[in-house]
Design a protein around this motif. Structure first.
Motif, mmCIF file in Angstrom:
data_model
loop_
_atom_site.group_PDB
_atom_site.id
_atom_site.type_symbol
_atom_site.label_atom_id
_atom_site.label_comp_id
_atom_site.label_asym_id
_atom_site.label_seq_id
_atom_site.Cartn_x
_atom_site.Cartn_y
_atom_site.Cartn_z
ATOM 1 N N VAL A 171 0.841 -1.198 0.000
ATOM 2 C CA VAL A 171 0.000 0.000 0.000
ATOM 3 C C VAL A 171 0.877 1.250 0.000
ATOM 4 C CG1 VAL A 171 -1.648 1.351 1.360
ATOM 5 C CG2 VAL A 171 -1.977 -1.117 1.090
ATOM 6 N N ILE A 172 1.928 1.249 0.827
ATOM 7 C CA ILE A 172 2.844 2.393 0.870
ATOM 8 C C ILE A 172 3.519 2.587 -0.493
ATOM 9 C CG2 ILE A 172 4.999 3.253 1.870
ATOM 10 C CD1 ILE A 172 4.198 1.785 4.463
ATOM 11 N N ARG A 173 3.907 1.496 -1.099
ATOM 12 C CA ARG A 173 4.621 1.558 -2.370
ATOM 13 C C ARG A 173 3.714 1.961 -3.529
ATOM 14 N NH1 ARG A 173 8.779 -3.185 -4.437
ATOM 15 N NH2 ARG A 173 9.213 -2.317 -6.506
ATOM 16 N N SER A 174 2.431 1.697 -3.386
ATOM 17 C CA SER A 174 1.493 2.030 -4.462
ATOM 18 C C SER A 174 1.257 3.537 -4.509
ATOM 19 C CB SER A 174 0.164 1.305 -4.253
ATOM 20 O OG SER A 174 -0.570 1.919 -3.203
ATOM 21 N N SER A 175 0.723 3.983 -5.613
ATOM 22 C CA SER A 175 0.367 5.399 -5.758
ATOM 23 C C SER A 175 -1.133 5.606 -5.690
ATOM 24 C CB SER A 175 0.894 5.925 -7.100
ATOM 25 O OG SER A 175 0.335 5.179 -8.182
ATOM 26 N N PHE A 176 -1.878 4.513 -5.567
ATOM 27 C CA PHE A 176 -3.335 4.606 -5.672
ATOM 28 C C PHE A 176 -4.067 4.349 -4.362
ATOM 29 C CE2 PHE A 176 -1.520 0.737 -7.502
ATOM 30 C CZ PHE A 176 -1.999 -0.244 -6.650
ATOM 31 N N LEU A 177 -3.315 4.117 -3.264
ATOM 32 C CA LEU A 177 -3.886 3.971 -1.933
ATOM 33 C C LEU A 177 -3.066 4.818 -0.967
ATOM 34 C CD1 LEU A 177 -4.538 0.108 -1.841
ATOM 35 C CD2 LEU A 177 -6.290 1.890 -1.858
ATOM 36 N N PRO A 178 -3.668 5.324 0.125
ATOM 37 C CA PRO A 178 -2.955 6.219 1.046
ATOM 38 C C PRO A 178 -1.817 5.510 1.787
ATOM 39 C CG PRO A 178 -5.340 6.386 1.343
ATOM 40 C CD PRO A 178 -5.094 5.181 0.479
ATOM 41 N N SER A 179 -0.650 6.126 1.787
ATOM 42 C CA SER A 179 0.517 5.540 2.453
ATOM 43 C C SER A 179 0.295 5.411 3.953
ATOM 44 C CB SER A 179 1.757 6.396 2.178
ATOM 45 O OG SER A 179 2.085 6.382 0.813
ATOM 46 N N LEU A 180 -0.419 6.353 4.558
ATOM 47 C CA LEU A 180 -0.652 6.305 6.003
ATOM 48 C C LEU A 180 -1.377 5.025 6.395
ATOM 49 C CD1 LEU A 180 -0.605 7.507 8.817
ATOM 50 C CD2 LEU A 180 -2.699 8.780 8.251
#
Length: 241
Positions: A168-177
């Motif tokens: 999720v952190i690595r993705s750009s389409f879901l919030p890193s937090l």
């Protein structure tokens, strides 16, 4: 473009599907754990526990059914999150799904303890050599075995969450937090499982499990569930990844 589950026309469909199944898990797991099992099992009192199960057998069976529904939902989540997060890293996404599926399969064996407890309540008679042990002791033993097995299998689930949070952190389409919160929850499950194996008992720290497992899980998995269910994901960024 219409959203579908079986096609890949819109990734939001997979996100909403995962969020919906997460919601079902929250509902059924809370019912089974806190509204049934925790009320039937009396710590340190095998006779009272067996009597409670016998007097509330229908509720007890519903709890077992609820747990199996949870496992079905886990498979759906593993599938849908794999399809979403393979955009971030296909290999790690597959590994995350495998850890969740390993946990799910292991949980089937753990749940058999709850089923086995039914063989020793009410008018049932312990077979053969088992009759030498108090009839009331067996349901308590199986419920204790279930609780321990549940804690241990969550090590695999914790590893799943660590990978999931990283993706999720690595993705750009879901919030890193949310990814960070999910990783913290995963670490809590792993710590709790190994604490059970090693017998540390958190060094006698009061309510340690609340802060290590329960609160991080509610924050991390709860945030992920709500985001997937309500917002889904950023479709444009997902397609561009």
């Amino acid at each position: 473009m219409s959203e579908t589950i079986m096609g890949v026309k819109s990734p939001k469909a997979y996100a909403h599907f995962a969020g919906f199944n997460y919601l079902l898990i929250f509902i059924f797991a809370i019912f089974a754990n806190f509204f049934v099992l925790s009320k039937l099992m009396v710590s340190g009192d095998a006779s009272a526990t067996a009597a409670n199960i016998a007097a509330n057998e229908s509720q007890y069976r519903l709890a077992i059914a609820a747990f199996f529904i949870v496992l079905v939902c886990d498979v759906f989540i593993a599938w849908s999150l794999y399809l979403i997060l393979q955009k971030a890293d296909p290999n790690l996404s597959l590994l995350a799904a495998l850890f969740r599926l390993t946990y799910t399969v292991a949980q089937i064996g753990v749940l058999l303890n709850l089923v086995n407890a039914l063989e020793f309540v009410g008018d049932a008679e312990a077979p053969g050599a088992l009759a030498a042990i108090s009839q009331a002791a067996w349901p308590y033993y199986f419920l204790t075995a279930h609780n321990t097995g549940f804690t241990l299998t969550l090590i695999f689930f914790g590893l799943h969450l660590l990978l999931l949070g990283y993706l999720v952190i690595r993705s750009s389409f879901l919030p890193s937090l949310i990814g960070v919160l999910v990783m913290v929850a995963g670490a809590g499950y792993i710590i709790d499982g190994f604490d059970e194996i090693l017998g540390f008992g958190y060094g006698g720290i009061p309510n340690a499990g609340l802060y290590v497992v329960i609160l991080p899980a509610l924050l991390g998995e709860g945030a992920l569930m709500l985001w997937l269910l309500i917002r889904g994901l950023n479709r444009e960024k997902w397609l561009a990844a």
